[in-house]
Motif scaffolding. Sequence first.
Motif, PDB file in Angstrom:
ATOM      1  N   PRO A  68       0.809  -1.225   0.000  1.00 13.10           N
ATOM      2  CA  PRO A  68       0.000   0.000   0.000  1.00 13.10           C
ATOM      3  C   PRO A  68       0.839   1.271   0.000  1.00 13.10           C
ATOM      4  CG  PRO A  68       0.252  -0.797   2.246  1.00 13.10           C
ATOM      5  CD  PRO A  68       1.047  -1.739   1.364  1.00 13.10           C
ATOM      6  N   PHE A  69       2.159   1.142  -0.212  1.00 16.76           N
ATOM      7  CA  PHE A  69       3.028   2.313  -0.064  1.00 16.76           C
ATOM      8  C   PHE A  69       2.825   3.350  -1.156  1.00 16.76           C
ATOM      9  CE2 PHE A  69       5.112  -0.983   2.375  1.00 16.76           C
ATOM     10  CZ  PHE A  69       5.506  -0.304   3.514  1.00 16.76           C
ATOM     11  N   ASP A  70       2.475   2.902  -2.357  1.00 17.58           N
ATOM     12  CA  ASP A  70       2.377   3.866  -3.445  1.00 17.58           C
ATOM     13  C   ASP A  70       1.135   4.753  -3.357  1.00 17.58           C
ATOM     14  OD1 ASP A  70       0.693   1.774  -3.968  1.00 17.58           O
ATOM     15  OD2 ASP A  70       1.367   1.415  -6.014  1.00 17.58           O
ATOM     16  N   ASN A  71       0.172   4.412  -2.483  1.00 14.82           N
ATOM     17  CA  ASN A  71      -0.995   5.293  -2.351  1.00 14.82           C
ATOM     18  C   ASN A  71      -1.323   5.670  -0.908  1.00 14.82           C
ATOM     19  OD1 ASN A  71      -2.159   2.948  -1.357  1.00 14.82           O
ATOM     20  ND2 ASN A  71      -3.296   2.508  -3.247  1.00 14.82           N
ATOM     21  N   ARG A  72      -0.477   5.254   0.043  1.00 11.26           N
ATOM     22  CA  ARG A  72      -0.694   5.645   1.447  1.00 11.26           C
ATOM     23  C   ARG A  72       0.600   6.175   2.064  1.00 11.26           C
ATOM     24  NH1 ARG A  72      -2.879   0.945   4.846  1.00 11.26           N
ATOM     25  NH2 ARG A  72      -2.757   2.569   6.438  1.00 11.26           N
ATOM     26  N   ALA A  73       1.364   6.868   1.237  1.00 11.31           N
ATOM     27  CA  ALA A  73       2.683   7.333   1.679  1.00 11.31           C
ATOM     28  C   ALA A  73       2.588   8.303   2.853  1.00 11.31           C
ATOM     29  CB  ALA A  73       3.424   7.990   0.519  1.00 11.31           C
ATOM     30  N   ASP A  74       1.579   9.171   2.842  1.00  9.02           N
ATOM     31  CA  ASP A  74       1.466  10.170   3.917  1.00  9.02           C
ATOM     32  C   ASP A  74       1.357   9.506   5.281  1.00  9.02           C
ATOM     33  OD1 ASP A  74       1.650  12.229   2.161  1.00  9.02           O
ATOM     34  OD2 ASP A  74      -0.498  12.656   2.083  1.00  9.02           O
ATOM     35  N   THR A  75       0.656   8.383   5.336  1.00  8.50           N
ATOM     36  CA  THR A  75       0.477   7.680   6.613  1.00  8.50           C
ATOM     37  C   THR A  75       1.644   6.739   6.907  1.00  8.50           C
ATOM     38  OG1 THR A  75      -1.933   7.732   6.328  1.00  8.50           O
ATOM     39  CG2 THR A  75      -1.043   6.148   7.916  1.00  8.50           C
ATOM     40  N   LEU A  76       1.974   5.893   5.956  1.00  9.88           N
ATOM     41  CA  LEU A  76       2.963   4.848   6.201  1.00  9.88           C
ATOM     42  C   LEU A  76       4.384   5.393   6.302  1.00  9.88           C
ATOM     43  CD1 LEU A  76       1.617   2.052   3.827  1.00  9.88           C
ATOM     44  CD2 LEU A  76       1.395   2.192   6.311  1.00  9.88           C
ATOM     45  N   CYS A  77       4.653   6.496   5.624  1.00  5.76           N
ATOM     46  CA  CYS A  77       6.018   7.024   5.592  1.00  5.76           C
ATOM     47  C   CYS A  77       6.210   8.220   6.513  1.00  5.76           C
ATOM     48  CB  CYS A  77       6.408   7.401   4.162  1.00  5.76           C
ATOM     49  SG  CYS A  77       6.303   6.017   3.005  1.00  5.76           S
ATOM     50  N   ASN A  78       5.238   8.465   7.382  1.00  8.72           N
ATOM     51  CA  ASN A  78       5.385   9.552   8.351  1.00  8.72           C
ATOM     52  C   ASN A  78       6.613   9.273   9.220  1.00  8.72           C
ATOM     53  OD1 ASN A  78       5.203  11.315  10.559  1.00  8.72           O
ATOM     54  ND2 ASN A  78       2.970  11.390  10.408  1.00  8.72           N
ATOM     55  N   PRO A  79       7.613  10.157   9.211  1.00  7.84           N
ATOM     56  CA  PRO A  79       8.858   9.868   9.928  1.00  7.84           C
ATOM     57  C   PRO A  79       8.846  10.247  11.407  1.00  7.84           C
ATOM     58  CG  PRO A  79       9.096  11.900   8.714  1.00  7.84           C
ATOM     59  CD  PRO A  79       7.705  11.387   8.414  1.00  7.84           C
ATOM     60  N   ALA A  80       7.675  10.610  11.928  1.00  8.65           N
ATOM     61  CA  ALA A  80       7.618  11.112  13.302  1.00  8.65           C
ATOM     62  C   ALA A  80       8.144  10.111  14.325  1.00  8.65           C
ATOM     63  CB  ALA A  80       6.180  11.510  13.650  1.00  8.65           C
ATOM     64  N   GLY A  81       7.986   8.816  14.046  1.00  7.48           N
ATOM     65  CA  GLY A  81       8.349   7.818  15.045  1.00  7.48           C
ATOM     66  C   GLY A  81       9.767   7.282  14.944  1.00  7.48           C
ATOM     67  N   ILE A  82      10.567   7.792  14.014  1.00  6.42           N
ATOM     68  CA  ILE A  82      11.925   7.253  13.852  1.00  6.42           C
ATOM     69  C   ILE A  82      12.966   8.259  14.329  1.00  6.42           C
ATOM     70  CG2 ILE A  82      11.263   5.830  11.883  1.00  6.42           C
ATOM     71  CD1 ILE A  82      12.801   7.940  10.141  1.00  6.42           C
ATOM     72  N   GLN A 179       8.756  -0.003   5.207  1.00  7.61           N
ATOM     73  CA  GLN A 179       8.276   1.188   5.910  1.00  7.61           C
ATOM     74  C   GLN A 179       9.437   1.995   6.496  1.00  7.61           C
ATOM     75  OE1 GLN A 179       5.765   0.583   9.382  1.00  7.61           O
ATOM     76  NE2 GLN A 179       4.686   2.493   8.957  1.00  7.61           N
ATOM     77  N   GLN A 180      10.393   1.313   7.108  1.00  7.53           N
ATOM     78  CA  GLN A 180      11.525   2.033   7.687  1.00  7.53           C
ATOM     79  C   GLN A 180      12.286   2.788   6.600  1.00  7.53           C
ATOM     80  OE1 GLN A 180      13.776   0.006  10.763  1.00  7.53           O
ATOM     81  NE2 GLN A 180      15.694   0.880  10.020  1.00  7.53           N
ATOM     82  N   GLY A 181      12.455   2.154   5.446  1.00  2.00           N
ATOM     83  CA  GLY A 181      13.131   2.817   4.339  1.00  2.00           C
ATOM     84  C   GLY A 181      12.398   4.059   3.873  1.00  2.00           C
ATOM     85  N   GLN A 183      10.261   5.868   5.590  1.00  2.00           N
ATOM     86  CA  GLN A 183      10.279   6.887   6.636  1.00  2.00           C
ATOM     87  C   GLN A 183      11.596   7.671   6.616  1.00  2.00           C
ATOM     88  OE1 GLN A 183       9.436   4.140   9.886  1.00  2.00           O
ATOM     89  NE2 GLN A 183       7.508   5.193  10.311  1.00  2.00           N
ATOM     90  N   VAL A 184      12.702   6.942   6.492  1.00  3.94           N
ATOM     91  CA  VAL A 184      14.011   7.601   6.456  1.00  3.94           C
ATOM     92  C   VAL A 184      14.135   8.486   5.219  1.00  3.94           C
ATOM     93  CG1 VAL A 184      16.495   7.212   6.200  1.00  3.94           C
ATOM     94  CG2 VAL A 184      15.192   5.865   7.849  1.00  3.94           C
ATOM     95  N   LEU A 185      13.725   7.976   4.058  1.00  2.00           N
ATOM     96  CA  LEU A 185      13.855   8.755   2.830  1.00  2.00           C
ATOM     97  C   LEU A 185      12.916   9.958   2.829  1.00  2.00           C
ATOM     98  CD1 LEU A 185      14.279   5.947   0.152  1.00  2.00           C
ATOM     99  CD2 LEU A 185      16.039   7.418   1.143  1.00  2.00           C
ATOM    100  N   ARG A 186      11.741   9.818   3.424  1.00  2.00           N
ATOM    101  CA  ARG A 186      10.821  10.967   3.535  1.00  2.00           C
ATOM    102  C   ARG A 186      11.459  12.066   4.382  1.00  2.00           C
ATOM    103  NH1 ARG A 186       5.194  11.227   3.409  1.00  2.00           N
ATOM    104  NH2 ARG A 186       4.494  13.379   3.611  1.00  2.00           N
ATOM    105  N   LYS A 187      12.045  11.681   5.506  1.00  2.00           N
ATOM    106  CA  LYS A 187      12.700  12.661   6.374  1.00  2.00           C
ATOM    107  C   LYS A 187      13.914  13.264   5.676  1.00  2.00           C
ATOM    108  CE  LYS A 187      13.178  14.805  10.341  1.00  2.00           C
ATOM    109  NZ  LYS A 187      12.171  15.753  10.840  1.00  2.00           N
TER     110      LYS A 187
END
Length: 206
Positions: A68-82, A179-181, A183-187
């Motif tokens: 689901p990463f290609d259409n739920r990036a805002d939620t799944l890739c939120n870097p707040a928790g890393i 997901q970890q990848g 999140q890091v790349l989003r940040k």
Amino acid sequence: TGVMPFVALLLLQRRPVAGRALLVTGSGCPSHGLCRSNVQEQTRRQVAVLNATAQELFSLYLKCQGEPFDNRADTLCNPAGIFFPAFRVNRTSEKKEVMVAMYKLFAFLNASLGNITRDQEELNPLAKELLERLHNTTKTTRGLISNLTCLLCKNYNIFQVDVRYGDSSKGKSAFRKKQQGCQVLRKYVQVIGQAARVLLPHLSPS
């Protein structure tokens, strides 16, 4: 105390240590002959390249992870928790502070890219374009770390910096690795633009 030379830091990429820089005497720095004559210009170019390609790398990463990463990036890739190195310097900060903050940031990024590349080679071995971009980004980052090391030694006699690294993804599920990848790349996308704005004026030709 978690303080170690630069070379050891690059080998122990995922060891969590506190984040501070130490001023030391010049006797600890390697020969300034290790610096290239155009080290500042080269550093400027490397930061500019990373800034220009960060968003493309993140977008390609998402595309290659599929649902689901290609259409739920805002939620799944939120870097707040890393964990990601704090970047509190700005354009009015002293140049030494900026250079130390940059070293911590890109040493962390280099280790994280190693994690991400290893996972993608396992999870998406046929994603040649993504793997090539990850390898190219890592190569640029390592060159940048080398130049920052040289500048810190040459200009400030700093040859030891404590760096804290993120968690390794080894042993995690495929979903958590993806997901970890992301999140890091989003940040990274968020921070590299700020880093470029802060660093580049300090490296302008005098």
